[in-house]
Enzyme design. Structure first.
Site, short mmCIF file in Angstrom:
data_model
loop_
_atom_site.label_atom_id
_atom_site.label_comp_id
_atom_site.label_asym_id
_atom_site.label_seq_id
_atom_site.Cartn_x
_atom_site.Cartn_y
_atom_site.Cartn_z
N ALA A 1 1.08 -1.17 -0.12
CA ALA A 1 -0.11 -0.19 -0.09
C ALA A 1 0.73 1.23 0.09
CB ALA A 1 -1.04 0.10 1.17
N SER B 1 0.18 9.24 1.04
CA SER B 1 0.86 10.53 0.69
C SER B 1 2.37 10.74 1.04
CB SER B 1 -0.09 11.83 0.98
OG SER B 1 -0.15 11.46 2.37
N VAL C 1 3.67 1.25 2.62
CA VAL C 1 3.81 0.08 3.66
C VAL C 1 4.25 -1.47 2.97
CG1 VAL C 1 2.49 -1.17 5.16
CG2 VAL C 1 2.21 1.20 4.93
N LYS D 1 6.19 0.70 7.60
CA LYS D 1 6.16 2.13 6.97
C LYS D 1 7.01 2.74 6.81
CE LYS D 1 3.17 5.43 8.46
NZ LYS D 1 2.20 6.21 8.78
N ASP E 1 -7.19 11.83 10.81
CA ASP E 1 -7.07 11.52 9.38
C ASP E 1 -8.23 10.27 9.19
OD1 ASP E 1 -6.41 11.80 6.73
OD2 ASP E 1 -4.46 10.67 6.88
#
Length: 357
Positions: free
Chosen positions: A192, A195, A199, A214, A344
């Site tokens: 994945a 911005s 990951v 990450k 977020d």
């Protein structure tokens, strides 16, 4: 529709381009024969030369937003800022012209799906800051036409990644480890991408646990710093042009401080741990963040335990009322009790686990 779309593009014009790559499957890592050690060492040496892009030629460090330092830094480099602005205007002019032409020809409804895809591609190409804005607007149909907002949902967890090889090299350099010795499995390419980071899925060699690793995009700090500098510089003109009774400079500074803080993954790790503890203490253990693996986390790398789950949008209709109740309780607790908010909460950041959490 024209006003909303073009205003959004003007707002994100000040972002930087990102790098495109592809996603590949997870593979199992096996120890290599020692006869290849020299070539692997040479590869790591070459990678380390290309990895060290953090904290180089930047106005401030992660989690230390300083608009005055940025102003001095970028005003001493006017050609860089002008070149970036020119590049971004060229990138965006085609989309803006098409939207205006659609309005004049009365074909907005017929072209909305195509323009939505074009907006997604444009925002993705403009870099971290515009992607961050786009992610926030993907859930705000009150600010953006519904079709455009729907198109921007592609930014929630499918942003084009940077080189997987570079990401793995960053993991080794930033953590001071050898991937083969720490992980029995680690995806060659990210599973994945978002911005400011991407990951990898891995399996720890010593415990057998699956983890999410990450890695922050190289060069993201200077890109974000320049975006914020340009937004801050243009804010007074935009305020006068739109006749807005809002402190836009103060708004940029408030957003910028939070954004730059987000670039220090150590702060995210601390907030993640505190969040889960606060929810447990208040009887909301069904709302949690993945456990942090502190020994494998740093400023630019954050490792957490892997969590399987599905997006809330994919949950069965019969489960939605319960999930909404849990979410409402959690946010009221954060707002009225803990004082620390998940800031977020787009669908790409919220999952429902198989056990109903």
């Amino acid at each position: 529709m024209r006003h909303a779309a073009t205003s959004f593009v003007i707002f994100v014009l000040i972002a930087a381009p990102s790098t495109l790559s592809f996603i590949h499957p997870i593979v199992q890592i096996r120890h290599k024969p020692r006869c290849g050690a020299a070539s692997h060492a040479a590869l790591r040496m070459k990678q380390s030369v290309n990895v060290g892009k953090y904290g180089v030629d930047v106005p401030y460090t992660e989690a230390a937003y300083d608009p005055d330092a940025a102003d001095e830094f970028f005003r001493a480099r006017p050609l860089t800022s002008l070149g970036r602005l020119g590049q971004l205007v060229v990138r965006s002019s085609g989309f803006i012209s098409n939207v205006v032409l659609d309005k004049q020809l009365g074909r907005e409804e017929q072209m909305v799906e195509k323009r939505s895809q074009e907006l997604l591609e444009l925002v993705t190409s403009l870099g971290p800051t515009s992607i961050k804005v786009g992610q926030a607007l993907s859930t705000r149909t009150d600010l953006l036409p519904a079709a455009y907002a729907a198109g921007l949902t592609g930014l929630q967890d499918a942003v084009p990644p940077f080189s997987g090889e570079l990401g793995r090299a960053i993991i080794e350099q930033d953590l001071g480890i050898n991937i083969d010795e720490v992980f029995s499995e680690l995806s060659l390419e990210p599973v994945a991408s978002a911005s400011i980071g991407q990951v990898y899925k891995g399996k720890l060699r010593d415990t057998g646990e699956y983890v999410a690793v990450k890695v922050q995009r190289p060069g993201v700090l200077v890109s974000v710093a320049q975006d914020l500098f340009m937004m801050r510089s243009l804010a007074p003109t935009w305020k006068k042009f739109q006749d807005i009774n809002t402190d836009l400079v103060g708004l940029v500074d408030a957003w910028g401080e939070g954004f730059v803080n987000e670039l220090d993954y150590r702060k995210e790790a601390a907030a993640t741990t505190a969040f889960s503890a606060a929810m447990r203490e208040r009887g909301l253990g069904s709302v949690f963040a993945p456990d942090v693996v502190e020994s494998l986390s740093s400023i630019h790398v954050l490792t957490t335990k892997w969590v399987d789950g599905e997006r809330l949008a994919s949950s069965a209709a019969s489960d939605v009322p319960r999930l909404c109740g849990v979410a409402l309780n959690a946010y009221l607790t954060m707002l009225l009790d803990t004082g620390t908010l998940h800031c977020d909460p787009h669908p790409g950041n919220l999952l429902r686990t198989p056990d109903g959490r």
